[in-house]
Design a protein around this motif. Structure first.
Motif, PDB file in Angstrom:
ATOM      1  N   ALA A  30       0.664  -1.171  -0.003  1.00  0.00           N
ATOM      2  CA  ALA A  30       0.076   0.561  -0.420  1.00  0.00           C
ATOM      3  C   ALA A  30       0.719   1.347   0.008  1.00  0.00           C
ATOM      4  N   LEU A  31       1.821   1.211   0.918  1.00  0.00           N
ATOM      5  CA  LEU A  31       2.831   2.423   0.199  1.00  0.00           C
ATOM      6  C   LEU A  31       3.476   2.534  -0.585  1.00  0.00           C
ATOM      7  N   THR A  32       4.008   1.319  -1.280  1.00  0.00           N
ATOM      8  CA  THR A  32       4.603   1.506  -2.186  1.00  0.00           C
ATOM      9  C   THR A  32       3.485   1.953  -3.699  1.00  0.00           C
ATOM     10  N   GLU A  33       2.221   1.240  -3.603  1.00  0.00           N
ATOM     11  CA  GLU A  33       1.338   2.046  -4.331  1.00  0.00           C
ATOM     12  C   GLU A  33       0.387   3.517  -4.015  1.00  0.00           C
ATOM     13  N   SER A  34       0.836   3.971  -2.492  1.00  0.00           N
ATOM     14  CA  SER A  34       0.383   5.633  -2.348  1.00  0.00           C
ATOM     15  C   SER A  34       1.257   6.124  -3.200  1.00  0.00           C
ATOM     16  N   SER A  78       7.273   5.206  -2.718  1.00  0.00           N
ATOM     17  CA  SER A  78       8.100   4.279  -2.290  1.00  0.00           C
ATOM     18  C   SER A  78       8.180   3.175  -1.824  1.00  0.00           C
ATOM     19  N   LYS A  79       9.257   2.686  -1.499  1.00  0.00           N
ATOM     20  CA  LYS A  79       9.474   1.147  -1.397  1.00  0.00           C
ATOM     21  C   LYS A  79      10.083   0.928  -0.283  1.00  0.00           C
ATOM     22  N   ALA A  80       9.524   0.103   1.020  1.00  0.00           N
ATOM     23  CA  ALA A  80      10.090  -0.476   1.785  1.00  0.00           C
ATOM     24  C   ALA A  80      11.188  -1.574   1.868  1.00  0.00           C
ATOM     25  N   THR A  81      12.259  -1.609   2.406  1.00  0.00           N
ATOM     26  CA  THR A  81      13.099  -3.010   2.161  1.00  0.00           C
ATOM     27  C   THR A  81      13.402  -3.150   2.922  1.00  0.00           C
ATOM     28  N   SER A 100       9.268  10.410   5.660  1.00  0.00           N
ATOM     29  CA  SER A 100       8.089  11.005   4.707  1.00  0.00           C
ATOM     30  C   SER A 100       7.321  10.980   4.478  1.00  0.00           C
ATOM     31  N   LYS A 101       7.578   9.276   3.495  1.00  0.00           N
ATOM     32  CA  LYS A 101       6.402   8.572   2.795  1.00  0.00           C
ATOM     33  C   LYS A 101       5.497   8.039   3.518  1.00  0.00           C
ATOM     34  N   LEU A 102       5.885   7.223   4.708  1.00  0.00           N
ATOM     35  CA  LEU A 102       5.286   7.130   5.600  1.00  0.00           C
ATOM     36  C   LEU A 102       3.994   8.005   6.154  1.00  0.00           C
ATOM     37  N   VAL A 103       4.823   9.355   6.110  1.00  0.00           N
ATOM     38  CA  VAL A 103       3.641   9.923   7.212  1.00  0.00           C
ATOM     39  C   VAL A 103       2.791  10.638   6.489  1.00  0.00           C
ATOM     40  N   ARG A 104       3.347  10.424   4.902  1.00  0.00           N
ATOM     41  CA  ARG A 104       2.266  10.507   4.022  1.00  0.00           C
ATOM     42  C   ARG A 104       0.819   9.402   3.582  1.00  0.00           C
TER      43      ARG A 104
END
Length: 239
Positions: free
Chosen positions: A171-175, A178-181, A220-224
């Motif tokens: 969901a983070l990548t789609e939104s 941004s990739k969570a590694t 920052s991407k996670l907060v968005r």
């Protein structure tokens, strides 16, 4: 805050007069009296104090009082002022909320999301607002992060299942694109003064430094991502 400005002048009896500033919060007039031949000195009724222990008058620089600094042109801020002139008495727009959260970071957004989850479960119409000082959510959170997802996964488990079975990393990548590694290896190095280094075996490291199961993300991407989720639940966000 009441500030006192001391102005010293030599009086006829050879003592030093201490004058309190008109910023005393009172609306009394400021009488002007002639205390010496060389020029006028200002005194405030009921606030003049005298002392003979101060340095000689020669130690004080001449005082110039602007012509505009008079009792007639000085605005006094006091409790006796007319309520119609007070800025606090003027009508202002207002918005009422049940909960206002200051700060649109991970903690503030997670709190807003959880409140809306609980209000939905209890059938309560709860208005929640998040205030963020940045121009947008995530604008003041710029660091990378080794992220422990335990709290986030617990928070997301209370959301209604949409049937997609999508993991939060997807969901983070789609939104946010941004990739969570996932963390695959921990290496703890001690740097020496000579420019070399040596590795501390992981078995000797405390559990807080073991990152198995954590992710390397852009905070920052996670907060968005959390901001979008909060707005989807009905949280109002004002950056």
């Amino acid at each position: 805050m009441i500030r006192y400005a001391r102005i010293a002048q030599k009086c006829n009896n050879g003592s030093i007069g201490s004058l309190a500033s008109p910023l005393l919060g009172r609306s009394s007039a400021i009488p002007v009296s002639q205390h010496r031949k060389n020029g006028p000195a200002l005194t405030l009724r009921g606030a003049t104090a005298y002392s003979s222990s101060l340095p000689p008058i020669n130690n004080y620089a001449p005082i110039k009082i602007p012509s505009s600094y008079t009792a007639a042109s000085t605005r006094h801020f006091s409790s006796n002022a007319s309520s119609d002139d007070s800025p606090l008495s003027q009508p202002r727009e207002s918005m009422h909320y049940d909960v206002v959260i200051v700060g649109g970071g991970p903690a503030g957004l997670a709190s807003a999301i959880r409140l809306k989850q609980l209000s939905a479960q209890k059938g309560i119409d709860l208005s929640v607002c998040v205030l963020e000082k940045g121009s947008e959510i995530g604008s003041h959170i710029l660091s990378g992060n080794v992220f422990d997802p335990k709290a986030l996964e617990e928070l997301l488990s209370y959301n209604e299942d949409d049937g997609s079975g999508q993991h939060w990393t997807e969901a983070l990548t789609e939104s946010q694109n941004s990739k969570a590694t996932p963390v695959t290896e921990d290496v703890f190095l001690v740097l020496t003064e000579s420019g070399g280094s040596y590795q501390v075996p992981n078995i000797f490291l405390p559990s807080q430094l073991h990152n198995h199961g954590n992710y390397i993300i852009s905070l920052s991407k996670l907060v968005r991502y959390l901001g979008e989720m909060a707005e989807g639940l009905g949280v109002e966000i004002y950056p």
